[in-house]
Design a protein around this motif. Structure first.
Motif: not given
Length: 363
Positions: A146-149, A178-183
């Motif tokens: 839960r503390r990880l992105s 994942l969101d676009a930037r993280t992806r």
């Protein structure tokens, strides 16, 4: 879209010689029948690509032993696995939602696999620590999920799958959450780890960019069967179904060629530069289409059709017009051009495509 060549040569399915994956996956569920043949050499990444409901996730779950085969066979490095329970298979799985154990730290999540394979707690934790270091997550070893992105959780899930040194790595939509930037960031990292992976990897995705970037070979599945397979660049250049053409951003038509003219199944004709005979596909990019509100005077364009605007949508930094009429097609144009033409649903336009902008190949 293009596929960037890997920096080192990879094996191909024709080099198997008893190693790697050799499977025919037959699963019957009610009226749906999945029948897919898969072969991959050690070091090869194969992407199963297809629309929702095509059967690609069922195929992945069958490889993992989570769905029983109705027929066919499953061999990995020469060993038959059809009757081998999931926990005894040399298979690692990364699920779409990662499925990390919420009560365990990142370190103990990764150590779980080696522990299940008989390693002591200390041995398993040492292996896990090494994998977290490779993933750039050493400082998060004690963190609960839960503390990880999202990107960190994906890397922990990948480390957990790799910690058992699997001979088959299965990735089920690994970037979908994942969101676009993280992806974008995680895709690059995943590519590097797959480059280093020495066994077989099978990736399931509906995202063409993920498939093009991560895989050596694409296997496109529609309605439970393989409709096309090959290198990403070959499939992008020569799609053989409407689904694939839409994925790679092409208008695609089937017809019969005689010389430089193709009589389309839709009824009209297209002039091409190739000299062909018999059944063919013709493809061209939406950006190759030029639109006019009135029939162009003195136009020398042989490919000229009267169409109606069925819809308009933003497509990147352009406007995509979906057209019906003599030839249904998609056309891309700038926002300024769309405004100057006064485009709106129902408007009549004339569409032209130069023969040199088309690409024809045998069907």
């Amino acid at each position: 879209m293009t596929h960037t060549d890997r920096t080192t040569p990879r094996s191909t399915a024709t080099d198997l010689r008893g190693d790697g994956l050799d499977a025919r996956i037959v699963v019957e569920r009610g009226s749906f029948r999945l029948d897919v043949a898969l072969a991959a050499a050690p070091g090869e990444v194969v992407a199963l690509l297809g629309p929702n409901g095509a059967g690609k996730t069922t195929a992945l779950r069958a490889l993992a032993g989570l769905v029983p085969l109705s027929g066919g066979h499953l061999r990995l490095d020469g060993a038959t696995l059809e009757r081998t329970p999931p926990e005894a298979r040399p298979v690692g799985v990364v699920f779409q939602d990662y499925l990390l154990f919420p009560h365990l730290s990142a370190l103990d999540n990764v150590a779980f696999g080696p522990r299940c394979r008989g390693a002591s707690k200390a041995e398993a934790r040492a292996v896990a620590a090494g994998w977290l270091e490779r993933m750039g997550l050493a400082e998060h070893a004690g963190a609960k999920p839960r503390r990880l992105s999202g990107g960190q959780a994906q890397r922990v899930a990948l480390a957990r799958a790799l910690a058992t040194r699997p001979r088959l790595l299965l990735l089920d939509e690994p970037l979908a959450a994942l969101d676009a930037r993280t992806r974008l960031e995680v895709r690059g990292g995943l590519r590097r780890h797959l480059d280093e992976f020495e066994a077989v990897a099978v990736l399931v995705t509906h995202d063409p960019l993920d498939a093009m970037v991560l895989a050596d070979r694409l296997v496109v599945v529609e309605h439970g069967r393989v409709v096309q397979e090959g290198a990403p660049s070959d499939i992008a250049r020569r799609p053989r179904t409407d689904y694939i053409a839409q994925l790679v951003g092409l208008n695609l038509y089937r017809g019969t060629a005689q010389g430089h003219t193709v009589r389309l199944d839709a009824g009209c004709s297209i002039t091409i530069t190739e000299d062909l005979s018999g059944p063919v596909f013709v493809a061209f990019r939406p950006s190759a289409v030029t639109l006019y509100r009135d029939r162009p005077d003195g136009s020398s364009a042989r490919n000229l059709w009267c169409c109606q605007v069925a819809g308009l949508q933003t497509h990147g930094d352009q406007i995509r017009a979906d057209l019906t009429g003599e030839l249904p097609l998609a056309a891309d144009l700038t926002t300024v051009a769309a405004a100057e033409l006064g485009l709106h649903p129902g408007a009549t336009v004339w569409a032209t495509v130069k023969a040199a902008q088309t690409h024809a190949y045998p069907a």
